[in-house]
Design an enzyme around this catalytic site. Structure first.
Site, PDB file in Angstrom:
ATOM      1  CG  LEU A  65      -1.938  -1.166   1.213  1.00  0.00           C
ATOM      2  CD1 LEU A  65      -2.524  -1.394   2.597  1.00  0.00           C
ATOM      3  CD2 LEU A  65      -3.023  -0.848   0.200  1.00  0.00           C
ATOM      4  N   PRO A  66       0.266   2.419  -0.341  1.00  0.00           N
ATOM      5  CG  PRO A  66      -1.016   3.928  -1.572  1.00  0.00           C
ATOM      6  CD  PRO A  66      -1.098   2.614  -0.864  1.00  0.00           C
ATOM      7  CB  THR A  96       8.001   2.138   2.393  1.00  0.00           C
ATOM      8  OG1 THR A  96       8.754   1.265   1.549  1.00  0.00           O
ATOM      9  CG2 THR A  96       8.949   2.945   3.261  1.00  0.00           C
ATOM     10  CE  LYS A 171      12.121   1.129   1.162  1.00  0.00           C
ATOM     11  NZ  LYS A 171      12.625   0.614  -0.080  1.00  0.00           N
ATOM     12  CE  LYS A 246       5.797   5.827   1.843  1.00  0.00           C
ATOM     13  NZ  LYS A 246       5.324   4.555   1.309  1.00  0.00           N
TER      14      LYS A 246
HETATM   15  P1  NAD Z   1       1.294   2.418  -6.313  1.00  0.00           P
HETATM   16  O1  NAD Z   1       0.622   3.712  -6.031  1.00  0.00           O
HETATM   17  O2  NAD Z   1       1.667   2.072  -7.718  1.00  0.00           O
HETATM   18  O3  NAD Z   1       0.367   1.209  -5.782  1.00  0.00           O
HETATM   19  C1  NAD Z   1      -0.401   1.254  -4.608  1.00  0.00           C
HETATM   20  C2  NAD Z   1      -1.689   0.475  -4.873  1.00  0.00           C
HETATM   21  O4  NAD Z   1      -2.419   0.411  -3.648  1.00  0.00           O
HETATM   22  C3  NAD Z   1      -2.594   1.153  -5.915  1.00  0.00           C
HETATM   23  O5  NAD Z   1      -2.996   0.205  -6.882  1.00  0.00           O
HETATM   24  C4  NAD Z   1      -3.772   1.673  -5.074  1.00  0.00           C
HETATM   25  O6  NAD Z   1      -4.989   1.695  -5.792  1.00  0.00           O
HETATM   26  C5  NAD Z   1      -3.787   0.629  -3.976  1.00  0.00           C
HETATM   27  N1  NAD Z   1      -4.493   1.075  -2.767  1.00  0.00           N
HETATM   28  C6  NAD Z   1      -4.496   2.297  -2.198  1.00  0.00           C
HETATM   29  N2  NAD Z   1      -5.274   2.289  -1.091  1.00  0.00           N
HETATM   30  C7  NAD Z   1      -5.757   1.025  -0.978  1.00  0.00           C
HETATM   31  C8  NAD Z   1      -6.591   0.369  -0.036  1.00  0.00           C
HETATM   32  N3  NAD Z   1      -7.088   1.030   1.029  1.00  0.00           N
HETATM   33  N4  NAD Z   1      -6.882  -0.933  -0.224  1.00  0.00           N
HETATM   34  C9  NAD Z   1      -6.372  -1.608  -1.276  1.00  0.00           C
HETATM   35  N5  NAD Z   1      -5.559  -1.055  -2.192  1.00  0.00           N
HETATM   36  C10 NAD Z   1      -5.263   0.245  -2.046  1.00  0.00           C
HETATM   37  O7  NAD Z   1       2.571   2.363  -5.346  1.00  0.00           O
HETATM   38  P2  NAD Z   1       3.860   1.409  -5.491  1.00  0.00           P
HETATM   39  O8  NAD Z   1       4.899   2.102  -6.288  1.00  0.00           O
HETATM   40  O9  NAD Z   1       3.402   0.038  -5.869  1.00  0.00           O
HETATM   41  O10 NAD Z   1       4.364   1.416  -3.968  1.00  0.00           O
HETATM   42  C11 NAD Z   1       3.718   0.635  -2.977  1.00  0.00           C
HETATM   43  C12 NAD Z   1       4.584   0.621  -1.732  1.00  0.00           C
HETATM   44  O11 NAD Z   1       5.862   0.089  -2.048  1.00  0.00           O
HETATM   45  C13 NAD Z   1       4.817   2.014  -1.125  1.00  0.00           C
HETATM   46  O12 NAD Z   1       4.719   1.913   0.279  1.00  0.00           O
HETATM   47  C14 NAD Z   1       6.223   2.347  -1.582  1.00  0.00           C
HETATM   48  O13 NAD Z   1       6.876   3.242  -0.684  1.00  0.00           O
HETATM   49  C15 NAD Z   1       6.870   0.987  -1.591  1.00  0.00           C
HETATM   50  N6  NAD Z   1       8.028   0.853  -2.490  1.00  0.00           N
HETATM   51  C16 NAD Z   1       7.937   1.294  -3.764  1.00  0.00           C
HETATM   52  C17 NAD Z   1       9.041   1.160  -4.612  1.00  0.00           C
HETATM   53  C18 NAD Z   1       8.973   1.624  -6.057  1.00  0.00           C
HETATM   54  O14 NAD Z   1      10.017   1.673  -6.716  1.00  0.00           O
HETATM   55  N7  NAD Z   1       7.789   1.951  -6.585  1.00  0.00           N
HETATM   56  C19 NAD Z   1      10.219   0.579  -4.145  1.00  0.00           C
HETATM   57  C20 NAD Z   1      10.263   0.097  -2.836  1.00  0.00           C
HETATM   58  C21 NAD Z   1       9.160   0.254  -2.014  1.00  0.00           C
END
Ligand code: NAD
Length: 295
Positions: A65-66, A96, A171, A246
């Site tokens: 999740l975000p 994260t 992290k 973030k």
């Molecule tokens: P993203 O925004 O692409 O995906 C998040 C998903 O969660 C979306 O599909 C959204 O619709 C869904 N969502 C939001 N609220 C929700 C809820 N209440 N119930 C169910 N689904 C819900 O984000 P991402 O890039 O996939 O990142 C996700 C996590 O991974 C974050 O915490 C980020 O910090 C971490 N992260 C990301 C990366 C990267 O390179 N993108 C790397 C390491 C860690």
């Protein structure tokens, strides 16, 4: 194979869930984003209409999740995961988040005797697609052992960091190093330009000298020396600047809460804040060299 309920199938969650399908797990997903959910249905996952439906049908629940806010809602609400998980289900959050949110969910899960792990990842979208993520995992030993084969279907490294919250702490601290080191590397390349030193020569020296670091050797902010780096494709991420912001905010908030000065972390956060406010949040975090060059 244990059935998996996967919450949040965005940039990271979708490839992670696809790797679980590939490994033979039945996967049920929940995501309010219609397109993201449909893409996973097309890949072979079942779609749950609610978290209650997902939680009550899954042996293992994984979330991506975000932020901590969405984590608390998904797990702690009356119609959330903790209230409706099957007895003995294993709960793993890979988002994260702040340390307090991870601990709050861990405490609530414990009251229902549900094992919970905070298990954020390193490796980005490319690592999620290739199944080469590193997991930093906080929680009880037995739960980590039970989670290991599932995590290894999505990654290649699981580090048990300690009790709940320690995965998020790892992290946050790792990305504090990353944000600061990227700015240091960018400043060095910009100064080299002023001094008439070519980027290739600086790379040849620093990549084999004491300035060596991941920001230089994997994500070199000038195009050329590292062909796979985002700098060679107009800074398309990779790891977006807004995500780095973030994580730096999580680090500076945590430091403030514990009355610790992290001065370079604070400066790095300010630089990324300005960069994101100027409209560059979707570029790779190495693109901050453009702002440093202009200053
Ligand atoms: P993203 O925004 O692409 O995906 C998040 C998903 O969660 C979306 O599909 C959204 O619709 C869904 N969502 C939001 N609220 C929700 C809820 N209440 N119930 C169910 N689904 C819900 O984000 P991402 O890039 O996939 O990142 C996700 C996590 O991974 C974050 O915490 C980020 O910090 C971490 N992260 C990301 C990366 C990267 O390179 N993108 C790397 C390491 C860690």
């Amino acid at each position: 194979m244990p059935s998996i309920g996967f919450i949040g199938v965005g940039h990271m969650g979708a490839p992670m869930a696809r790797n679980l399908l590939k490994a033979g797990h039945p996967v049920t997903i929940f995501d309010p984003d219609v397109e993201n959910a449909q893409a996973m249905v097309n890949a072979g996952a079942k779609q749950a209409a609610s978290l209650v439906e997902l939680a009550s049908a899954s042996d293992v629940v994984i979330s991506m999740l975000p932020s901590g806010r969405e984590l608390r809602v998904a797990y702690l609400d009356n119609d959330g995961v903790v209230a409706h998980a099957k007895a003995g289900a294993l709960l793993i959050d890979c988002s994260t988040t702040d340390v307090d949110s991870a601990r709050a969910v861990g405490d609530a899960a414990k009251k229902r005797s549900l094992p919970f792990l905070d298990s954020p990842v390193s490796g980005g979208v490319a690592g999620a697609e290739a199944g080469t993520l590193t997991f930093m995992t906080g929680g009880e030993d037995g739960a980590v052992q039970a989670a290991r084969p599932i995590l290894m279907a999505m990654g290649k490294n699981v580090v048990h960091t300690g009790s709940n919250g320690s995965g998020q702490a790892a992290k946050i601290c790792n990305n504090l190093i990353l944000g600061i080191s990227m700015i240091g590397v960018c400043e060095a390349f910009v100064l080299a330009e002023q001094l008439g030193l070519s980027p290739e020569k600086l790379f040849a020296v620093s990549s084999t000298s004491s300035g060596q670091c991941w920001s230089l050797t994997s994500y070199c902010p000038v195009p050329g020396p590292v062909p796979a780096a985002p700098s060679n494709r107009d800074y398309q991420p990779g790891f977006a600047a807004k995500m780095m912001l973030k994580d730096l905010r999580l680090a500076t908030d945590a430091a403030e809460k514990h009355n610790k000065a992290i001065e370079l972390g604070g400066l790095a956060k300010q630089l990324y804040e300005r960069f994101v406010q100027d409209g560059s949040g979707d570029l790779d975090f190495s693109a901050i060299i453009q702002a440093i060059r202009q200053r």
